[in-house]
Scaffold this active site. Sequence first.
Site, short mmCIF file in Angstrom:
data_model
loop_
_atom_site.label_atom_id
_atom_site.label_comp_id
_atom_site.label_asym_id
_atom_site.label_seq_id
_atom_site.Cartn_x
_atom_site.Cartn_y
_atom_site.Cartn_z
N LYS A 119 10.72 21.45 39.30
CA LYS A 119 10.72 20.92 37.93
C LYS A 119 9.47 21.40 37.18
O LYS A 119 9.54 21.84 36.03
CB LYS A 119 10.74 19.39 37.99
N THR A 171 8.96 0.67 34.34
CA THR A 171 9.42 -0.74 34.30
C THR A 171 9.23 -1.34 35.68
O THR A 171 9.85 -0.91 36.65
CB THR A 171 10.90 -0.78 33.89
N GLU A 216 7.64 0.82 28.07
CA GLU A 216 8.23 1.82 27.17
C GLU A 216 9.63 1.37 26.77
O GLU A 216 10.39 0.92 27.59
CB GLU A 216 8.30 3.16 27.94
N PHE A 217 9.96 1.53 25.49
CA PHE A 217 11.26 1.04 25.01
C PHE A 217 12.14 2.18 24.48
O PHE A 217 13.10 1.92 23.77
CB PHE A 217 11.05 0.00 23.90
N ARG A 249 14.85 5.12 23.80
CA ARG A 249 16.26 5.32 24.16
C ARG A 249 16.50 6.78 24.49
O ARG A 249 15.94 7.66 23.82
CB ARG A 249 17.17 4.96 22.97
N GLU A 250 17.32 7.05 25.48
CA GLU A 250 17.71 8.44 25.75
C GLU A 250 18.44 8.97 24.53
O GLU A 250 19.17 8.23 23.86
CB GLU A 250 18.62 8.51 26.98
N LYS A 253 9.36 -6.29 28.72
CA LYS A 253 10.27 -5.15 28.92
C LYS A 253 11.61 -5.61 29.51
O LYS A 253 12.69 -5.26 29.02
CB LYS A 253 9.60 -4.12 29.83
N CYS A 312 18.75 2.47 32.64
CA CYS A 312 17.88 1.31 32.45
C CYS A 312 18.59 -0.03 32.58
O CYS A 312 18.24 -0.84 33.44
CB CYS A 312 17.21 1.38 31.08
C1 UDX Z 1 18.05 1.36 26.70
C2 UDX Z 1 17.19 0.58 25.68
O1 UDX Z 1 17.80 0.67 24.38
C3 UDX Z 1 15.77 1.11 25.63
O2 UDX Z 1 14.99 0.30 24.75
C4 UDX Z 1 15.19 1.07 27.03
O3 UDX Z 1 13.88 1.62 27.04
C5 UDX Z 1 16.07 1.84 28.00
O4 UDX Z 1 17.40 1.32 27.96
P1 UDX Z 1 19.33 3.70 26.74
O5 UDX Z 1 19.65 3.41 28.17
O6 UDX Z 1 18.89 5.07 26.36
O7 UDX Z 1 18.18 2.70 26.23
O8 UDX Z 1 20.67 3.37 25.93
P2 UDX Z 1 21.10 2.49 24.67
O9 UDX Z 1 21.28 3.38 23.51
O10 UDX Z 1 20.27 1.30 24.49
O11 UDX Z 1 22.54 2.04 25.17
C6 UDX Z 1 22.69 1.35 26.41
C7 UDX Z 1 24.14 1.20 26.78
O12 UDX Z 1 24.76 0.21 25.97
C8 UDX Z 1 24.98 2.46 26.60
O13 UDX Z 1 25.85 2.55 27.72
C9 UDX Z 1 25.75 2.22 25.31
O14 UDX Z 1 26.97 2.89 25.28
C10 UDX Z 1 25.97 0.71 25.39
N1 UDX Z 1 26.15 0.05 24.09
C11 UDX Z 1 25.14 0.06 23.17
C12 UDX Z 1 27.33 -0.64 23.82
O15 UDX Z 1 28.25 -0.68 24.64
N2 UDX Z 1 27.44 -1.30 22.61
C13 UDX Z 1 26.46 -1.31 21.68
O16 UDX Z 1 26.66 -1.93 20.62
C14 UDX Z 1 25.27 -0.61 21.96
#
Ligand code: UDX
Length: 441
Positions: A35, A122, A150-151, A153-154, A218, A274
């Site tokens: 990596k 986390t 850290e918060f 989003r991917e 978190k 997450c």
């Molecule tokens: C999440 C948190 O948002 C972030 O703050 C934390 O640091 C890591 O976890 P992420 O995993 O990137 O981020 O995805 P996110 O966009 O939050 O969505 C999480 C999941 O929920 C996805 O599977 C998404 O499809 C689902 N989702 C989201 C729903 O089913 N409905 C919604 O209204 C929103």
Amino acid sequence: MKVTVIGAGYVGLSTGLVLASLGNKVYFVDVDKEKLESLKEGKPPFYEPHVEDLLKRTLKEKRVIFTTDYSEAIPLSDVVFICVGTPLRVSGEADTRQVMSAVRDISKHLGGKTVSIVIKSTVPVGTAREVEKQINKDHYGNFIVLSNPEFLREGHAIEDTFKPDRIVIGANDKKAIEHLIKLYDPIIKQTFKRVISDRLDREIPVVVTTNESAELIKYAANAFLATKISFINEIANIAENVGADITDVAFGIGLDPRIGNLFLKAGLGWGGSCFPKDLKALHQMVGNSGYLPGLLKAVIKVNDEQRFRFLQKIVKVFGDGLRNKKIAVLGIAFKAGTDDLRNSPGVEIVKQLVSLGAKISIYDPLALENARKTLPESVGLCDSIEKAVEKTDAIIITTEAQEFKTMNLEKLGKLVREKIIFDGRNIISNPKGWDYWGVGR
Ligand code: UDX
């Protein structure tokens, strides 16, 4: 400042690259040599908007260094971020072995000056104290342990790092807190040079608290968001039974500012790296403390069942079985905008359909390469929606990708064998002429 980031994953790489672009010198330490080699050549290990740009730019400016060797980085750094993984153990607890191993390696190289050790991974509540104890045991130098969850989003990692909703800092040393706030100053005050992202016209709030509270913030944030989604999915299941439309119901309740309209989209439930891990780890952590977390348990259960309810819907429609039915699955990542397949509802649905004898073709705008590594050989990977749906008996949508929202159903209708859509994210607004199955509508 000189900064070390241990762990070049989503969190570590985004944090380090943003800090480097703000003028700091950043040493990335990771155990994965392959990596690091590709990072040195400007190639990120995953898809994430802006990461490649920032990587190339900071490499050119010589602001980033990639190494496996702690001795190259720690003695020069004022701040060390721990951004390694905390996967789930079989017991359901978060596994902090990578954190503790990084801490032991850091402590070997601590010298005369005081170093801030900032935990971004986390981690279960109490980990910062454990880290402190571990280094004190080794007794190698001066340090302060801070918790700085850290918060991000991917799919929005860089954007979220430049413009977070808040910065949470847990520690009991005023000087170390001020030092970290100074490092974040261009982000807090939104004075950074516009590299990639527009600035906000307000300051970012900083929450200063204890290590324990920061660690719990978190978990509580992720648990609350996951609860919102499980809640709306449960209401969606009720809506199906009573003939209501969940999209209207969510809109109707979301207008109340106490509820809010975000994270109220019903569908296949939450996946990713997450929520599934953190919800289970929090559930286990609370359970270990002697409190029975009934709500968390229900939130996880609703989510685990959601994708299977959807699958049952598909099985029911094909009353005479799925053997040799040709099905197109649009979206295989856990959500749109990423190539990450971890805990993806789409992957689970595909595996179940294959085991029921269906022939699957897949299209995903970003995740096909990773899909090949994860899915059974028999699954066909297609580089367009049109190729995936050709002569299929049904289309299943599993993510909210923009391409799926705007696809031309009239045109696609001429390519398929049967006009059936299972919309796992409720993104099709006018399925005229198609046999349509959403979630809660
Ligand atoms: C999440 C948190 O948002 C972030 O703050 C934390 O640091 C890591 O976890 P992420 O995993 O990137 O981020 O995805 P996110 O966009 O939050 O969505 C999480 C999941 O929920 C996805 O599977 C998404 O499809 C689902 N989702 C989201 C729903 O089913 N409905 C919604 O209204 C929103």
